[in-house]
Design a protein around this motif. Structure first.
Motif, short mmCIF file in Angstrom:
data_model
loop_
_atom_site.label_atom_id
_atom_site.label_comp_id
_atom_site.label_asym_id
_atom_site.label_seq_id
_atom_site.Cartn_x
_atom_site.Cartn_y
_atom_site.Cartn_z
N SER A 128 0.84 -1.21 0.00
CA SER A 128 0.00 0.00 0.00
C SER A 128 0.87 1.25 0.00
CB SER A 128 -0.92 0.02 1.23
OG SER A 128 -1.73 -1.12 1.26
N TYR A 129 1.95 1.20 0.78
CA TYR A 129 2.87 2.34 0.82
C TYR A 129 3.49 2.57 -0.56
CZ TYR A 129 7.01 5.10 2.11
OH TYR A 129 7.98 6.05 2.19
N ALA A 130 3.90 1.49 -1.21
CA ALA A 130 4.56 1.61 -2.51
C ALA A 130 3.66 2.27 -3.54
CB ALA A 130 5.02 0.24 -3.01
N ILE A 131 2.37 1.95 -3.51
CA ILE A 131 1.47 2.56 -4.50
C ILE A 131 0.71 3.74 -3.89
CG2 ILE A 131 1.23 0.39 -5.78
CD1 ILE A 131 -1.70 0.30 -4.62
N GLN A 132 0.98 4.05 -2.63
CA GLN A 132 0.32 5.14 -1.91
C GLN A 132 -1.20 4.97 -1.88
OE1 GLN A 132 1.91 8.15 -0.20
NE2 GLN A 132 3.18 6.32 -0.03
N ALA A 133 -1.60 3.76 -1.46
CA ALA A 133 -3.01 3.49 -1.23
C ALA A 133 -3.27 3.64 0.26
CB ALA A 133 -3.37 2.08 -1.68
N GLU A 134 -4.37 4.31 0.62
CA GLU A 134 -4.66 4.47 2.04
C GLU A 134 -5.77 3.53 2.51
OE1 GLU A 134 -4.97 8.61 3.13
OE2 GLU A 134 -2.79 8.82 2.88
N THR A 135 -6.27 2.74 1.58
CA THR A 135 -7.26 1.72 1.95
C THR A 135 -6.90 0.42 1.26
OG1 THR A 135 -8.96 3.45 1.99
CG2 THR A 135 -9.73 1.16 2.03
N ALA A 136 -6.94 -0.66 2.02
CA ALA A 136 -6.71 -1.99 1.43
C ALA A 136 -7.86 -2.89 1.84
CB ALA A 136 -5.39 -2.56 1.91
N TYR A 137 -8.24 -3.80 0.94
CA TYR A 137 -9.26 -4.79 1.26
C TYR A 137 -8.66 -6.18 1.09
CZ TYR A 137 -12.83 -1.12 0.81
OH TYR A 137 -13.60 0.01 0.96
N ILE A 138 -8.97 -7.05 2.04
CA ILE A 138 -8.65 -8.46 1.86
C ILE A 138 -9.95 -9.13 1.43
CG2 ILE A 138 -7.85 -10.59 2.95
CD1 ILE A 138 -6.39 -8.85 5.04
N PHE A 139 -9.96 -9.67 0.23
CA PHE A 139 -11.17 -10.30 -0.32
C PHE A 139 -11.05 -11.79 -0.07
CE2 PHE A 139 -13.90 -12.24 -3.40
CZ PHE A 139 -14.93 -11.35 -3.63
N MET A 140 -11.80 -12.29 0.92
CA MET A 140 -11.60 -13.67 1.33
C MET A 140 -12.81 -14.55 1.04
SD MET A 140 -10.56 -15.29 5.00
CE MET A 140 -9.33 -14.09 5.42
N ARG A 141 -12.51 -15.77 0.65
CA ARG A 141 -13.55 -16.76 0.37
C ARG A 141 -14.35 -17.02 1.65
NH1 ARG A 141 -12.95 -22.96 -1.44
NH2 ARG A 141 -15.16 -22.80 -1.54
N TRP A 142 -15.67 -17.10 1.51
CA TRP A 142 -16.57 -17.21 2.65
C TRP A 142 -16.27 -18.43 3.53
CZ3 TRP A 142 -19.53 -21.44 3.57
CH2 TRP A 142 -19.51 -22.38 2.54
N ALA A 143 -15.78 -19.52 2.91
CA ALA A 143 -15.64 -20.78 3.66
C ALA A 143 -14.47 -20.77 4.63
CB ALA A 143 -15.48 -21.95 2.69
N TYR A 144 -13.57 -19.79 4.50
CA TYR A 144 -12.38 -19.79 5.34
C TYR A 144 -12.67 -19.14 6.70
CZ TYR A 144 -9.38 -21.49 1.55
OH TYR A 144 -8.78 -22.25 0.58
N LYS A 145 -13.45 -19.87 7.49
CA LYS A 145 -13.93 -19.32 8.76
C LYS A 145 -12.80 -19.10 9.76
CE LYS A 145 -18.15 -19.58 7.36
NZ LYS A 145 -18.84 -18.36 6.97
#
Ligand SMILES: Cc1cc2nc3c(=O)[nH]c(=O)nc-3n(C[C@H](O)[C@H](O)[C@H](O)COP(=O)(O)O)c2cc1C
Ligand code: SF4
Lengths: 423, 154
Positions: free
Chosen positions: A112-129
């Motif tokens: 995120s720092y390298a591309i200067q993003a201030e928001t990141a999302y982790i998009f996770m598969r529903w089954a990985y409880k």
């Protein structure tokens, strides 16, 4: 042999907490990047390390980051971690998510720092409880420690990481479908160009990287490009999580130098075929890769060498076809999956895959005719790259086209005997 | 139609995104969490809250396999039919479920105790065959193990 990604992972005990990971030096890379390096220097280092994306396509990570526009006007930008992992036969990202969430968070901060993003999302598969629980706990610890949030380590850099749990569908793993899904839409892929690095989530520059790829970032910043390159057996760089499932003595997952041979993974680490089962072939990196057979066993599992053998490295988790499993049933299972998971946007994929599945069913159930084989051959051409909107259809064609090549006699036997010889 | 708790949870999710409609999937999942499935009224309520049209929300709700637009039983059994589970004999597991509960894929027992559905690869491939009941994973299944697992869900 160094195992940077899995050194702190013990599936039998809880992952390291923030304090424990910090004590083990896990956040040193973050410190170094945010305090001593400019974003451009981080991206340049990533390029030099030759870190190839571990999500399947093997794209040079630093190069992807370098495409992101860096002027003020292009903000806000987003970093998206692809933790959808729905490729059949693949279980490597789950291991990293459950086993060392802070390693991933450190990687997310650096990317995120390298591309200067201030928001990141982790998009996770529903089954990985379990992974969901571990990531949420680790994120809370990271916020509390001030390594996430505003003005991280006094650098002036801000970052929020959100965990988004998905709601099913394999196609969500495709980069632009993932973006549509995050926006709350149907997960149909988008036209490219524009590429996500320029116009992605909410129309803003966005980088999508795989869990295993991002888990490397902090290690590379801390120890350098040369160190990373020295880890592989082939000069490509890094180790790789290789997995094996099917009728082998010890199915499992191992971190090994990138470019370890197929034979070593299969025979030494997975212990060879299980008692009473013979080897017939394997898919090297998930359902959407071409079969390899006996003659390929001494090939190093590296992006370029596997490609030369006519397949793809994919996710690096192999599925073994044994001699007691019918190859037609094996391929039918895969095509059933691809047909179900097609997003329905383009004709060769939406209509072709169910047709393929029906024909394979007919052959397996003893109703096959020789012209069916020609239809299957023709269908693989319609599904080839360039005929569809995304790589789902070409991926579906891979096990079918190579299966017809290596197991042609078995298809013919079904048709001649009017039944499955394995039943 | 939405309860105060549901509304509050959805509002919490909306904070994660710069636009309200991005919380659509999360909102549908919250409704399902509280009610077991998403009814037509559920779709409309989510649409109202996120300022979307009913059709937009419906298009999303029907795309994703983990949003149920029909009622399901109190417990949902998801049998992994991925390739590794097929090789390791998921067929026996499914056959046993069919026999024991008298339901096939897509069906619910008459007492609403179980619904059984197929599910694509669960990522438990090195411990196949696998299945999930509600939010719990079970691996290296045998028929005996299955008996014990099912008896835990009422
Ligand atoms: C149908 C389809 C499914 C995919 N699923 C995944 C996935 O589950 N995880 C993943 O990392 N990449 C997946 N990919 C690849 C992504 O589109 C993208 O290339 C990748 O996330 C980029 O990350 P990397 O550069 O770090 O490898 C998928 C691609 C296709 C076409
Ligand atoms: S190839 Fe298949 S999955 Fe990809 S966009 Fe076309 S229909 Fe959808």
């Amino acid at each position: 042999m160094e195992k940077p990604l899995t050194q702190h992972i013990n599936p039998k005990s809880a992952p390291l907490t923030f304090k424990e990971y910090e004590k083990a030096g896990g956040y040193e890379g973050v410190r170094k990047a945010l305090k001593e390096m400019t974003p451009a220097e981080v991206t340049q280092l990533m390029k030099e390390s030759n870190l190839l994306g571990r999500g399947g396509a093997g794209f040079l990570t630093g190069l992807k980051w370098s495409f992101v526009p860096m002027d003020e006007a292009s903000k806000p930008k987003y970093l998206l971690c692809n933790a959808d992992e729905m490729e059949p036969g693949t279980f490597k990202d789950r291991y990293l998510l459950e086993g060392n969430p802070h390693q991933l968070i450190a990687g997310l901060i650096i990317a995120s720092y390298a591309i200067q993003a201030e928001t990141a999302y982790i998009f996770m598969r529903w089954a990985y409880k379990k992974a969901e629980k571990m990531i949420n706990k680790a994120l809370a610890e990271a916020y509390e420690a001030g390594i996430l949030g505003k003005n991280i380590l006094g650098s002036g850099f801000n970052l929020d990481i959100h965990l988004h749990m998905s709601a099913g569908r394999y196609i969500c793993g495709e980069e632009t479908a993932l973006i549509n899904s995050l926006e709350g839409r149907r997960a149909t892929p988008r036209t490219k160009p524009p590429f996500s690095v320029v116009s992605g989530l909410f129309g803003q520059p966005s980088v999508v990287n795989n869990v295993e790829t991002l888990s490397w970032a902090s290690h590379i910043v801390e120890k350098g490009a040369d160190w990373f390159k020295s880890l592989s057996a082939t000069g490509t760089g890094g180790t790789k999580l290789y997995g094996v499932s099917g009728r082998v003595k010890k199915p499992g997952l191992w971190e090994l130098p990138l470019g370890t041979t197929v034979r070593e993974i299969l025979e030494e680490h997975a212990g060879g075929m299980a008692e009473g089962y013979g080897f017939r072939g394997l898919l090297p990196g998930g359902a959407s890769t071409d079969f390899l057979v006996e003659e390929h066993l001494d090939i190093p599992m590296d992006f370029s060498t596997i490609a030369k053998a006519g397949s793809r490295m994919g996710t690096g988790t192999m599925i073994i076809l044994d001699d007691k499993t019918c190859p037609v049933a094996f391929i039918r299972n895969l095509e059933n999956f691809f047909a179900l998971e097609s997003c329905g946007w383009c004709t060769p994929c939406r209509e072709g895959l169910p047709w393929i599945e029906k024909i394979l069913g007919a052959i397996e159930e003893g109703r096959g005719r020789m012209e069916h084989l020609e239809i299957l051959q023709r269908q693989t051409k319609y599904l080839a790259p360039g005929h569809t909107f995304c790589a789902h259809a070409p991926g579906a064609a891979e096990p079918l086209q190579s299966g017809l090549k290596y197991f042609y006699d078995d298809f013919v036997k079904h048709i001649e005997q009017k039944k499955c010889p394995w039943r | 139609m939405l309860s105060e708790v549901e509304k509050k949870e959805i509002q919490e999710e909306m904070k994660m995104y710069p636009v309200a409609s991005a919380a659509c999937l999360s909102a549908l999942k919250i409704v399902q969490e509280h009610r077991g499935w998403v009814s037509d009224e559920g779709v409309k309520a989510v649409a109202g809250m996120l300022n979307m049209s009913n059709e937009e929300v419906e298009s999303v709700a029907t795309f994703y396999s983990r949003i149920y637009r029909k009622p399901v039983g109190r417990n949902v059994i998801l049998v992994c039919d991925g390739i590794s589970c097929m090789i390791m004999g998921h067929e026996n597991i499914y056959e046993h479920i069919k026999e024991k509960l008298g339901i096939s894929y897509g069906e619910t027992t008459s007492d609403d105790r179980f619904t059984v559905l197929p599910i694509s690869c669960l990522g438990d491939c090195d411990h196949a065959p696998s299945l999930m009941v509600n939010n719990d994973h079970y691996n290296e299944l045998t028929v005996e193990k299955l008996e014990a697992i099912l008896s835990q869900y009422k």
